[in-house]
Design an enzyme around this catalytic site. Structure first.
Site, PDB file in Angstrom:
ATOM      1  N   HIS A 107     -64.237 -88.915   1.539  1.00 26.88           N
ATOM      2  CA  HIS A 107     -64.147 -89.153   0.093  1.00 26.88           C
ATOM      3  C   HIS A 107     -63.231 -88.104  -0.519  1.00 26.88           C
ATOM      4  O   HIS A 107     -63.187 -86.966  -0.069  1.00 26.88           O
ATOM      5  CB  HIS A 107     -65.540 -89.069  -0.538  1.00 26.88           C
ATOM      6  CG  HIS A 107     -65.605 -89.606  -1.943  1.00 26.88           C
ATOM      7  ND1 HIS A 107     -65.016 -88.978  -3.014  1.00 26.88           N
ATOM      8  CD2 HIS A 107     -66.201 -90.721  -2.445  1.00 26.88           C
ATOM      9  CE1 HIS A 107     -65.239 -89.677  -4.116  1.00 26.88           C
ATOM     10  NE2 HIS A 107     -65.947 -90.733  -3.796  1.00 26.88           N
TER      11      HIS A 107
ATOM     12  N   THR B  77     -67.743 -97.431  -5.538  1.00 26.99           N
ATOM     13  CA  THR B  77     -68.687 -97.656  -4.438  1.00 26.99           C
ATOM     14  C   THR B  77     -69.841 -98.550  -4.871  1.00 26.99           C
ATOM     15  O   THR B  77     -70.277 -99.423  -4.115  1.00 26.99           O
ATOM     16  CB  THR B  77     -69.242 -96.312  -3.928  1.00 26.99           C
ATOM     17  OG1 THR B  77     -68.170 -95.572  -3.335  1.00 26.99           O
ATOM     18  CG2 THR B  77     -70.322 -96.520  -2.873  1.00 26.99           C
TER      19      THR B  77
ATOM     20  N   ASP C 258     -65.182 -99.481   1.408  1.00 26.95           N
ATOM     21  CA  ASP C 258     -65.625 -99.858   0.064  1.00 26.95           C
ATOM     22  C   ASP C 258     -64.493 -99.946  -0.951  1.00 26.95           C
ATOM     23  O   ASP C 258     -64.502-100.808  -1.823  1.00 26.95           O
ATOM     24  CB  ASP C 258     -66.725 -98.913  -0.425  1.00 26.95           C
ATOM     25  CG  ASP C 258     -66.274 -97.458  -0.515  1.00 26.95           C
ATOM     26  OD1 ASP C 258     -65.289 -97.095   0.146  1.00 26.95           O
ATOM     27  OD2 ASP C 258     -66.937 -96.682  -1.236  1.00 26.95           O
ATOM     28  N   HIS C 259     -63.507 -99.066  -0.863  1.00 28.87           N
ATOM     29  CA  HIS C 259     -62.397 -99.097  -1.816  1.00 28.87           C
ATOM     30  C   HIS C 259     -61.262 -98.234  -1.285  1.00 28.87           C
ATOM     31  O   HIS C 259     -61.376 -97.624  -0.224  1.00 28.87           O
ATOM     32  CB  HIS C 259     -62.826 -98.617  -3.204  1.00 28.87           C
ATOM     33  CG  HIS C 259     -63.494 -97.270  -3.220  1.00 28.87           C
ATOM     34  ND1 HIS C 259     -62.823 -96.087  -3.027  1.00 28.87           N
ATOM     35  CD2 HIS C 259     -64.800 -96.928  -3.399  1.00 28.87           C
ATOM     36  CE1 HIS C 259     -63.656 -95.069  -3.093  1.00 28.87           C
ATOM     37  NE2 HIS C 259     -64.873 -95.546  -3.311  1.00 28.87           N
TER      38      HIS C 259
END
Length: 707
Positions: free
Chosen positions: A436, A318, A495-496
């Protein structure tokens, strides 16, 4: 003299003589060899089972077998210098140390598809508490098998079932053993360098280091890399920056006149979609859309949506995405740039640039301020305000939190009270966290069916993504009611990846495939990137780009010239955008070719290609490899050398970190004062009447009548 040298290298003289005169192996040497075998076998097995090293061909397979041995010999040989029980315990301890390193990397790799670095371990204070929660969920019972041999040996040692050689062996044998290990290191490196030229100089992929040299050798390489990074700043000078700026200038993509400055003066909302992958857009489970609100936003006629947009993060995850989004600088190959350099470096960031154009800037995050060193880094970026966990009234209630902070619905609702106070125009970044790993959510908040891949890590992913989507929808409804929607530009990005490559059977099921290839895994690195504004000519844009391109794209839309900036991305709306996406961990993708895990593919068809059979591919691959190495290397130099301190730009004044105070008392006082000194906020324009009553949420944590 010659006879002594000859005897030293005669294998029969390596072992002490037994009483009967025969050359038998001493108990200590046998114990040494046993531990050497055990370290080797468990390392090699885990190479195959738990790491995706992309091993191909006989040379790489041979090196994979060989590389655990050299440093294991050298470390375990330390015990040979001593006598009696101490020598046995030292050998056991060095087996333990190598096993702990292996175990830690198994866990880290399972979630992050990378190996531990000293940079990441050094950032423990910035990430430790929450990382611990993730690691606890990653462990498999079989992981503890790396310690099984140690437990058995320990029991035998304590019960005195292992014969102790009290005389030990002569030191020359210990020296020769270590020398053997050193020779094998050079043999390994020599063979590796034949197969992969410039392995240590040019490789930005840690998988390569482990594959060719070994896990222990990677630790030494990374330690040296970390040391070199720490010393780079002392040696750096203005000429280093000038060389890089010349390269950046030569590769600059001019703005698209049709878009340049069209969003000038508007508020900017940057909404960080945690671990959100592109495949979730329009994805359905049991006939239901996972993200109906984001889907509608993605397809809106005033949203520019990029469907070939890739995450480019490294170990900083992040924090790397933030570094690229705010600065158009890559994260580091080792550790997190925000953690290691965020407090000390000079940056020319989005908040600082827009702040000098009259913007108010604020970042919002429902976790502790120290996570990823944000409390220091944001000052270097030039954020006026940083609202972290302590600013949220419900932050200390366990049921209001999940994983890495406040649940998104609660976080966004409670953020509204601060948004309405920001003087306009403002630049606001909202970092969501619920989606997450490990994708846990309490039953009261689950309103969507899980997938049925059989992988517990994966199946909850769509449920937390759906929750994030609902929270986003609630925020948009509020902003429309509060009068902030039409005069704002919205930037949404993932973000990923959310699902790592170590879940390939589950990924195959999600994608409707029998199995996945490296091409599929490369495509799986796509994340959403959307830009929405009420007067923007939208549509699905097939341009290839990545997170490094966000900053120049946004600045051009806002009418901010980028030709004098030291940035490594390109305006995605520019007709001259080269469309080369460089992955931080190695490889790249263009509209024509993809290089991923050292395999080559036709980007459009997914067909695997081979350099030896395709001259056009070989030519382009060589050029793309050179470009990738250059931008990654130059970006690293800018960060590790703090080169922007030498920038002589006259259109930007360096950010003074001392001007910012993120303590709760100082922040609230400054925000209150701004309502009088710059009465342009929603609250000020509404004569001090709050708009938060307009925010509605179905979060069960609030009473059913609460808004």
């Amino acid at each position: 003299m010659k006879s002594k040298i000859k005897a030293a290298f005669n294998p029969r003289t390596w072992w002490p003589k037994a009483k009967d005169g025969m050359h038998n192996m001493s108990p200590l040497v046998a114990f040494f060899l046993l531990n050497l075998f055990l370290v080797w076998i468990k390392t090699y097995i885990n190479y195959l089972v738990n790491f995706n090293l992309g091993v191909t061909g006989p040379i790489q397979n041979f090196l994979l077998v060989l590389n655990p041995i050299p440093t294991a010999i050298m470390l375990l040989s330390i015990g040979l210098y001593f006598r009696g029980k101490l020598s046995y315990w030292l050998i056991w301890i060095f087996n333990l140390i190598q096993s702990l390193w292996l175990f830690a990397n198994i866990l880290y790799y399972r979630e992050f598809t990378d190996f531990l670095s000293f940079g990441i371990m050094g950032s423990g204070s910035a990430t430790g508490n929450n990382l611990g929660k993730s690691i606890a969920a990653i462990i498999h019972p079989t992981d503890y098998l790396v310690f099984l041999d140690l437990v058995i040996i320990l029991v035998f040692l304590l019960l005195r079932k292992i014969k102790i050689d009290r005389k030990g062996i002569q030191k020359r044998y210990a020296i020769l053993t270590i020398l053997l290990g050193l020779i094998l290191v050079f043999v390994d490196f020599g063979i590796a360098n034949v197969d992969r030229d410039g392995l240590l100089d040019r490789s930005f992929d840690n998988n390569y280091i482990v594959k060719y040299l070994g896990l222990n050798e990677y630790a030494l390489f990374n330690a040296n890399q970390t040391y070199q990074q720490s010393n780079t700043r002392k040696k750096a000078g203005p000429k280093d920056l000038q060389k890089i700026q010349q390269f950046v200038k030569e590769n600059h993509s001019p703005a698209n006149v049709s878009y340049y400055g069209t969003e000038k003066g508007k508020n900017v909302f940057v909404i960080h979609l945690e671990s959100f992958q592109q495949f979730l857009i329009d994805y359905k489970v049991d006939g239901q859309e996972v993200t109906p609100n984001l889907n509608a936003f993605y397809h809106d006629q005033h949203t520019k949506s990029f469907d070939n947009f890739y995450n480019q993060v490294g170990q900083g995850k992040t924090s790397d995405a933030e570094m690229m989004q705010e600065n158009s600088l890559f994260g580091l190959n080792s550790g997190s740039a925000m953690v290691k350099y965020g407090a000390s470096n000079t940056f020319e960031s989005m908040p600082g640039i827009l702040g000098q154009m009259g913007y108010t800037s604020a970042a919002f995050h429902g976790d502790v301020a120290t996570f990823w060193n944000r409390n220091n880094t944001y000052k270097s970026f030039g954020y006026n305000y940083f609202f972290s966990k302590e600013f949220y009234p419900n932050a200390n209630k366990p049921s209001y939190n999940v994983g890495y902070g406040l649940k998104d619905k609660i976080f966004l609702k409670d953020t509204a009270q601060y948004l309405q106070q920001l003087p306009q125009p403002f630049y606001a970044k909202l970092i969501t966290v619920t989606n997450h790993y490990p994708y846990d959510l309490d039953k009261e908040n689950i309103s969507f069916p899980a997938t049925k891949t059989g992988d517990n890590t994966v199946d909850g992913y769509v449920q937390t993504a759906h929750y994030l989507d609902q929270a986003f929808g609630e925020l948009m409804d509020y902003l429309k009611k509060a009068g902030l929607y039409d005069n704002s530009m919205f930037v949404l990005y993932g973000d990923h990846f959310g699902i790592s490559e170590n879940h390939q059977p589950a990924i195959a099921q999600l994608l409707g495939k029998d199995k996945v290839t490296d091409y599929d895994l490369g495509e799986f690195q796509k994340v959403p990137f959307m830009i929405h504004s009420s007067d923007l000519d939208g549509g699905i844009d097939h341009t290839y780009g990545g997170e490094i391109d966000m900053m120049p794209t946004l600045l051009d839309l806002l009418g901010v010239p980028t030709n004098n900036m030291t940035i490594f991305g390109h305006d995605l709306l520019s007709a001259q955008n080269p469309q080369i996406v460089v992955f931080r961990k190695g490889g790249w993708v263009t509209p024509k070719y993809m290089k991923y895990n050292n395999h080559y593919y036709d980007t459009q068809t997914g067909e695997e290609l081979y350099l030896s059979k395709d001259k056009e591919l070989a030519k382009e691959a060589k050029a793309n490899d050179a470009y990738a190495d250059k931008v990654l290397s130059d970006s690293d130099k800018v960060i590790t050398g703090d080169l922007l301190r030498f920038d002589k730009r006259t259109d930007f004044h360096k950010v003074n970190k001392k001007n910012y105070d993120y303590s709760k008392k100082a922040t609230l006082k400054a925000l209150k004062r701004s309502q009088e000194t710059n009465p342009s906020s929603v609250l000020a324009k509404n004569d001090g009447h709050s708009t938060t009553d307009e925010y509605t949420t179905d979060a069960p944590e609030y009473s059913s009548s609460s808004k």
